[in-house]
Design a protein around this motif. Sequence first.
Motif, PDB file in Angstrom:
ATOM      1  N   LEU A 136       0.859  -1.180   0.000  1.00  0.00           N
ATOM      2  CA  LEU A 136       0.000   0.000   0.000  1.00  0.00           C
ATOM      3  C   LEU A 136       0.896   1.232   0.000  1.00  0.00           C
ATOM      4  CD1 LEU A 136      -2.817   1.292   0.252  1.00  0.00           C
ATOM      5  CD2 LEU A 136      -2.559   1.152   2.743  1.00  0.00           C
ATOM      6  N   SER A 137       0.910   1.948  -1.113  1.00  0.00           N
ATOM      7  CA  SER A 137       1.791   3.112  -1.246  1.00  0.00           C
ATOM      8  C   SER A 137       0.992   4.384  -0.981  1.00  0.00           C
ATOM      9  CB  SER A 137       2.403   3.158  -2.655  1.00  0.00           C
ATOM     10  OG  SER A 137       1.396   3.155  -3.637  1.00  0.00           O
ATOM     11  N   LEU A 138       1.346   5.070   0.097  1.00  0.00           N
ATOM     12  CA  LEU A 138       0.721   6.337   0.441  1.00  0.00           C
ATOM     13  C   LEU A 138       1.751   7.454   0.329  1.00  0.00           C
ATOM     14  CD1 LEU A 138      -1.336   5.315   3.624  1.00  0.00           C
ATOM     15  CD2 LEU A 138      -2.201   5.640   1.305  1.00  0.00           C
ATOM     16  N   THR A 139       1.310   8.578  -0.197  1.00  0.00           N
ATOM     17  CA  THR A 139       2.205   9.727  -0.296  1.00  0.00           C
ATOM     18  C   THR A 139       2.362  10.374   1.077  1.00  0.00           C
ATOM     19  OG1 THR A 139       0.408  11.272  -0.783  1.00  0.00           O
ATOM     20  CG2 THR A 139       1.414  10.118  -2.656  1.00  0.00           C
ATOM     21  N   THR A 140       3.361  11.235   1.184  1.00  0.00           N
ATOM     22  CA  THR A 140       3.584  11.958   2.436  1.00  0.00           C
ATOM     23  C   THR A 140       2.370  12.809   2.791  1.00  0.00           C
ATOM     24  OG1 THR A 140       5.950  12.045   1.920  1.00  0.00           O
ATOM     25  CG2 THR A 140       5.148  13.530   3.629  1.00  0.00           C
ATOM     26  N   THR A 141       1.728  13.395   1.783  1.00  0.00           N
ATOM     27  CA  THR A 141       0.535  14.214   2.012  1.00  0.00           C
ATOM     28  C   THR A 141      -0.599  13.376   2.578  1.00  0.00           C
ATOM     29  OG1 THR A 141       1.165  15.660   0.183  1.00  0.00           O
ATOM     30  CG2 THR A 141      -1.114  15.775   0.925  1.00  0.00           C
ATOM     31  N   GLN A 142      -0.797  12.177   2.034  1.00  0.00           N
ATOM     32  CA  GLN A 142      -1.872  11.310   2.515  1.00  0.00           C
ATOM     33  C   GLN A 142      -1.615  10.853   3.952  1.00  0.00           C
ATOM     34  OE1 GLN A 142      -1.649   8.461  -0.712  1.00  0.00           O
ATOM     35  NE2 GLN A 142      -3.575   9.200  -1.569  1.00  0.00           N
ATOM     36  N   ILE A 143      -0.379  10.507   4.244  1.00  0.00           N
ATOM     37  CA  ILE A 143      -0.037  10.101   5.619  1.00  0.00           C
ATOM     38  C   ILE A 143      -0.260  11.259   6.587  1.00  0.00           C
ATOM     39  CG2 ILE A 143       1.838   9.347   7.123  1.00  0.00           C
ATOM     40  CD1 ILE A 143       3.006   7.845   4.722  1.00  0.00           C
ATOM     41  N   MET A 193      -2.259   9.697 -17.316  1.00  0.00           N
ATOM     42  CA  MET A 193      -1.619   9.609 -16.018  1.00  0.00           C
ATOM     43  C   MET A 193      -2.055  10.806 -15.181  1.00  0.00           C
ATOM     44  SD  MET A 193       2.263   8.459 -16.975  1.00  0.00           S
ATOM     45  CE  MET A 193       2.749   8.363 -15.245  1.00  0.00           C
ATOM     46  N   THR A 194      -2.138  10.620 -13.875  1.00  0.00           N
ATOM     47  CA  THR A 194      -2.493  11.715 -12.990  1.00  0.00           C
ATOM     48  C   THR A 194      -1.322  12.685 -12.877  1.00  0.00           C
ATOM     49  OG1 THR A 194      -1.724  10.564 -11.017  1.00  0.00           O
ATOM     50  CG2 THR A 194      -3.994  10.179 -11.671  1.00  0.00           C
ATOM     51  N   GLU A 195      -1.638  13.921 -12.495  1.00  0.00           N
ATOM     52  CA  GLU A 195      -0.585  14.927 -12.363  1.00  0.00           C
ATOM     53  C   GLU A 195       0.425  14.546 -11.280  1.00  0.00           C
ATOM     54  OE1 GLU A 195       0.085  17.446 -14.286  1.00  0.00           O
ATOM     55  OE2 GLU A 195      -1.599  16.877 -15.570  1.00  0.00           O
ATOM     56  N   SER A 196      -0.073  13.917 -10.203  1.00  0.00           N
ATOM     57  CA  SER A 196       0.853  13.504  -9.141  1.00  0.00           C
ATOM     58  C   SER A 196       1.820  12.439  -9.645  1.00  0.00           C
ATOM     59  CB  SER A 196       0.066  12.973  -7.935  1.00  0.00           C
ATOM     60  OG  SER A 196      -0.762  11.890  -8.323  1.00  0.00           O
ATOM     61  N   GLN A 197       1.345  11.529 -10.496  1.00  0.00           N
ATOM     62  CA  GLN A 197       2.227  10.513 -11.077  1.00  0.00           C
ATOM     63  C   GLN A 197       3.249  11.154 -12.006  1.00  0.00           C
ATOM     64  OE1 GLN A 197      -0.937   8.083 -12.765  1.00  0.00           O
ATOM     65  NE2 GLN A 197      -0.446   6.414 -11.359  1.00  0.00           N
ATOM     66  N   LEU A 198       2.815  12.133 -12.789  1.00  0.00           N
ATOM     67  CA  LEU A 198       3.719  12.795 -13.718  1.00  0.00           C
ATOM     68  C   LEU A 198       4.804  13.584 -12.983  1.00  0.00           C
ATOM     69  CD1 LEU A 198       1.103  14.067 -16.340  1.00  0.00           C
ATOM     70  CD2 LEU A 198       2.801  12.278 -16.702  1.00  0.00           C
ATOM     71  N   GLN A 199       4.443  14.176 -11.861  1.00  0.00           N
ATOM     72  CA  GLN A 199       5.416  14.968 -11.112  1.00  0.00           C
ATOM     73  C   GLN A 199       6.523  14.110 -10.516  1.00  0.00           C
ATOM     74  OE1 GLN A 199       5.722  18.224 -10.992  1.00  0.00           O
ATOM     75  NE2 GLN A 199       3.915  18.495 -12.288  1.00  0.00           N
ATOM     76  N   LEU A 200       6.233  12.815 -10.305  1.00  0.00           N
ATOM     77  CA  LEU A 200       7.220  11.922  -9.702  1.00  0.00           C
ATOM     78  C   LEU A 200       8.196  11.345 -10.720  1.00  0.00           C
ATOM     79  CD1 LEU A 200       4.926   9.976  -7.191  1.00  0.00           C
ATOM     80  CD2 LEU A 200       6.584  11.766  -6.662  1.00  0.00           C
ATOM     81  N   LEU A 201       7.956  11.578 -12.010  1.00  0.00           N
ATOM     82  CA  LEU A 201       8.824  11.015 -13.043  1.00  0.00           C
ATOM     83  C   LEU A 201      10.216  11.635 -12.986  1.00  0.00           C
ATOM     84  CD1 LEU A 201       6.389  10.895 -16.111  1.00  0.00           C
ATOM     85  CD2 LEU A 201       7.207   8.962 -14.748  1.00  0.00           C
ATOM     86  N   ASP A 202      11.228  10.783 -13.023  1.00  0.00           N
ATOM     87  CA  ASP A 202      12.609  11.263 -13.023  1.00  0.00           C
ATOM     88  C   ASP A 202      13.514  10.112 -13.463  1.00  0.00           C
ATOM     89  OD1 ASP A 202      14.625  13.162 -12.624  1.00  0.00           O
ATOM     90  OD2 ASP A 202      15.104  12.304 -10.669  1.00  0.00           O
TER      91      ASP A 202
END
Length: 395
Positions: A137-144, A240-249
Amino acid sequence: MVDDRSLRARLPDNWRRVLTTRAAIVLVLVVALLSVVTAVIHIGTQNVSGPFEGYVPVAVRDAAGFTGALTGFLMVGSALALRRGLRAGWWATLFLLPMTAAQGLLQTSRYSLPLVVLSLVAIPVLLLTRKRFDKPLSLTTTQIAAGAALLGVQLYGTIGGYTLREDFNGINNILDAFYFTLITSSTVGYGDVTPDPASTEAMLFTMSVLVLGVASFGIAIGALVGPAIQARISKTLGKMTESQLQLLDEHILVLGYGELTEPIVDELARSDRQFVVVTNDRDATTSLTDRGLPVVTGDPSDEEPLQRAKIDRAMAVVVATQHDAQDALAILTARQLATNTRIVAAATDRENVKKLERAGADAVISPSMLGGHLLVRSALGSDKTELIDRIMGAK
């Protein structure tokens, strides 16, 4: 017999895994629905006799009925998590199944017998299918942070309300304090628990619980539920969601999709490398999204979809639209947006290799030339390397 063989041929290789996984999920859903239905029957029907009626106090039976409905709804959520293959859903279900069995027994109703039986049957089924549910279960820092804020406000209100119980009308124990916090922060406010108007401290505390509670509920819903809704809409639209796109690197950008690109995508998926496919083919977008592969819908030769796919952060760009003219346009656009990024292209016609190199590709491969070279090496028996074995499909 022929029909039987043809039926087996149409089944996927992992049909046993799929069947047992779905059976476990369906069984959990049935238990969840039975828990809700049994609780409703118990609440709405008086004097329902059962084998343990004389041993369980009435208050306990009533509490089991109300909490049984709540447990059932929680189990529906855990079943949805199981459907996504989440390990957290497996643990939650394993925790809830003994509770539904116990609640069925405590309700002391003859209608609760199927709930008890199926709950006990579902436990070994869930244990046997444990390895089927292994996704984290992957939660972002914001969700936590949002979840922690929501729990923190409830804890603050409960402890504070119990501490100031002398200044409140209706708070006598910790449960009353939690009840006051929940109805205040959710803006329900029945008016049965109120601060003493003579106590400034109690009134200020109530206002703080109201403001913090409303804010925490709003933030939690936006952070926890919002991304799920956005992801569902994005999946339907093939984006893709914007949050997914922002994590691309440091990812690999694949421009175009077709028969030539499919082996490239499969190889990238097997290697667990982060990648994104850019294509304007709606059917390909739907297919890739259903497989859980990242895709951005758009023309690979346009700047906007390439910028959305973070081409400036990409480690490499693979161009294979299956049309050399479109490949050239995609290479020109990619080179303009990412001057130092390595670009590799596949030329459908080997005569266009030099043209694609002049367009800005660092390397151009002709699949027809490569295939001919491998066929000759295989025929001569000089294809004994691990890479060639993989390409030729050696077992």
